[in-house]
Design an enzyme around this catalytic site. Structure first.
Site, mmCIF file in Angstrom:
data_model
loop_
_atom_site.group_PDB
_atom_site.id
_atom_site.type_symbol
_atom_site.label_atom_id
_atom_site.label_comp_id
_atom_site.label_asym_id
_atom_site.label_seq_id
_atom_site.Cartn_x
_atom_site.Cartn_y
_atom_site.Cartn_z
ATOM 1 N N GLY A 211 -7.507 -12.287 2.382
ATOM 2 C CA GLY A 211 -6.853 -11.655 1.236
ATOM 3 C C GLY A 211 -5.855 -10.607 1.679
ATOM 4 O O GLY A 211 -5.519 -10.504 2.852
ATOM 5 N N ASN A 212 -5.358 -9.853 0.713
ATOM 6 C CA ASN A 212 -4.453 -8.750 1.038
ATOM 7 C C ASN A 212 -4.769 -7.567 0.130
ATOM 8 O O ASN A 212 -5.616 -7.664 -0.761
ATOM 9 C CB ASN A 212 -2.990 -9.190 0.921
ATOM 10 C CG ASN A 212 -2.649 -9.644 -0.477
ATOM 11 O OD1 ASN A 212 -2.622 -8.843 -1.406
ATOM 12 N ND2 ASN A 212 -2.419 -10.940 -0.647
ATOM 13 N N ARG A 213 -4.085 -6.434 0.372
ATOM 14 C CA ARG A 213 -4.484 -5.187 -0.283
ATOM 15 C C ARG A 213 -3.800 -4.940 -1.625
ATOM 16 O O ARG A 213 -3.931 -3.861 -2.203
ATOM 17 C CB ARG A 213 -4.234 -4.006 0.658
ATOM 18 C CG ARG A 213 -5.183 -4.026 1.855
ATOM 19 C CD ARG A 213 -4.898 -2.887 2.821
ATOM 20 N NE ARG A 213 -4.806 -1.624 2.139
ATOM 21 C CZ ARG A 213 -3.876 -0.708 2.382
ATOM 22 N NH1 ARG A 213 -2.955 -0.912 3.296
ATOM 23 N NH2 ARG A 213 -3.856 0.420 1.713
ATOM 24 N N SER A 214 -3.086 -5.909 -2.144
ATOM 25 C CA SER A 214 -2.399 -5.663 -3.413
ATOM 26 C C SER A 214 -3.413 -5.462 -4.553
ATOM 27 O O SER A 214 -4.326 -6.262 -4.723
ATOM 28 C CB SER A 214 -1.491 -6.851 -3.741
ATOM 29 O OG SER A 214 -0.947 -6.671 -5.021
#
Ligand code: CTP
Length: 413
Positions: A211-214
């Site tokens: 995933g990513n931190r958005s």
């Protein structure tokens, strides 16, 4: 600086009421119209003439005064923001229960404005389970709680319970006000706006993902702001960390492939498309049926990833041709970690040329920038790569500046 707004300052009966005078004064000096609603108890701590002189308006206390002008609801209805400082344990309990046995209680119940509370009480009262539960209830309902600070209380005791300093309360309150969608304009009335927000998750096995931190905060702010400006909005939401506004239609999407499909479906009839989501560029080539086990992998694990489709570029390729109202305006985002301003601009220019969208919102991201914060700093490039606007501030105010450019953009007119 914000345009002049109507701010109701509620003052309740605690010794910190004397500091509320500075809260009132700061709002007045910033050009806002301030109306004080004090409880009877508050006036035992601070004089009505002082508050009238500082607020430059009559101070409202009595529920049975001004009945002909229905004052018990009129004050709340006209407020852009309500700040209650100090908020005593008693007032907090009454607000949590929705009690309206005084003018302040009526004002709060009759208002749809955001509410900021600055609690002030002794530590034992603040830590009391009743107060803890009441504060949690008010937070859940969207009220902003500022403080209390930790320090010397009225007696010799020290601990949490001191009202936060007036400048801190005023700044937080103005941030809350700034984060409200602008409702003065309906320049997007009749437009269908599709916005992607959040970050995609690419599954590895039934329990893990890449995933990513958005957080989705900027995309949700855009959705709220566009809806407030009259648009019908669809939010394609990928794993948001923020609450989704009730009046916005939501289409959930988990992975990049889900998001691509959702955007393709929703964008068929869109006038404006905004790709604010952080889409994973790659996904695992294989999604395991069962959990990946350490015994099977050993000390190192190599994952093989395959490129995801570029959703934005795909939407540009298949967009309805022509200028608005027939055509679509497509806006991309660029998340870059480049610290140098010139190089950042060059990256943005390269990206808009590659993607072929009408506008690109470039924002710098990093360990402490961009993601999950409440503020943002962006530059907006047009299709030629020229900077058409730069905006900074709350994600809501940045959202409105982006929408200003979209509305102004030639291809839309
Ligand atoms: N985007 C997309 N599909 C992808 C990757 C990105 O639609 N597979 C969109 C994003 O929603 C954003 C824009 O493309 O609007 C730019 O995303 P960004 O992550 O900044 O750039 P990338 O195209 O992924 O390029 P790079 O990661 O190499 O900077």
């Amino acid at each position: 600086m914000l345009a002049s707004r109507t701010i109701v300052v509620g003052i309740t009966g605690g010794i910190a009421a004397y500091k509320a005078v500075n809260v009132v004064r700061a709002f007045v000096l910033q050009g806002h119209s301030v109306h004080v609603v004090a409880t009877e108890a508050a006036l035992r701590f601070v004089g009505k003439p002082t508050l009238e002189a500082i607020s430059r308006n009559p101070v409202n206390v009595d529920l049975y005064e001004g009945v002909a002008e229905v004052r018990h609801v009129a004050i709340g209805q006209s407020a852009d923001l309500i700040v209650i400082a100090p908020a005593t344990a008693n007032t907090i309990a009454k607000l949590a229960a929705g009690i309206a046995d005084d003018l302040l209680g009526n004002t709060v119940l009759a208002s749809t404005a955001p509410i900021v509370l600055a609690p002030a009480m002794h530590t034992e009262m603040w830590n009391n389970k009743a107060t803890v539960a009441n504060v949690a209830t008010l937070r859940e309902r969207g009220m902003t709680i500022v403080g209390p600070g930790v320090g010397q209380l009225t007696g010799s005791d020290v601990g949490p319970g001191r009202m936060e300093e007036p400048d801190v309360i005023v700044q937080r309150a103005l941030d809350v006000l700034d984060a409200q969608p602008t409702v003065d304009s309906d320049d997007l009335a009749g437009k269908r706006v599709v916005i992607s927000a959040g970050g995609t998750r690419e599954p590895l096995d039934p329990v893990r993902f890449l995933g990513n931190r958005s957080s989705g905060k900027q995309g949700v702010a855009l959705a709220l702001a566009a809806a407030a400006r009259g648009a019908s909005v669809v939010l394609v939401a990928a794993n948001l960390d923020v609450a989704v506004p009730a009046h916005v239609t939501v289409h959930l999407a988990g992975s990049a492939l889900d998001l691509e499909q959702a955007m393709r479906e929703e964008c068929v009839s869109a006038d404006i498309v905004i790709m604010a989501a952080a889409v994973a560029d790659y996904r695992p080539t294989e999604i395991r049926e069962g959990k990946i086990k350490k015994e099977d992998t050993g000390d190192t694990l190599t994952l093989t990833l395959v490129k995801n489709p570029d959703v934005l570029a795909g939407l540009v390729e298949t967009r309805r041709a022509g200028h608005a109202p027939a055509g679509q305006q497509i806006v991309g985002f660029a998340a870059e970690t480049e610290p140098d301003a010139d190089k950042l601009l060059a990256l943005g220019r390269g990206k808009i040329a590659r993607k072929g969208c009408d506008l690109l919102v470039v924002n710098r991201v990093g360990w402490s920038e961009g993601f999950a914060t409440d503020s943002n700093e962006v530059m907006i490039l047009d299709a030629r790569g020229d900077i058409v606007n730069e905006a900074s501030g709350s994600k809501m105010s940045v959202a409105n500046r982006i929408l200003d450019v979209i509305v102004r953009n030639d291809s839309f007119n």
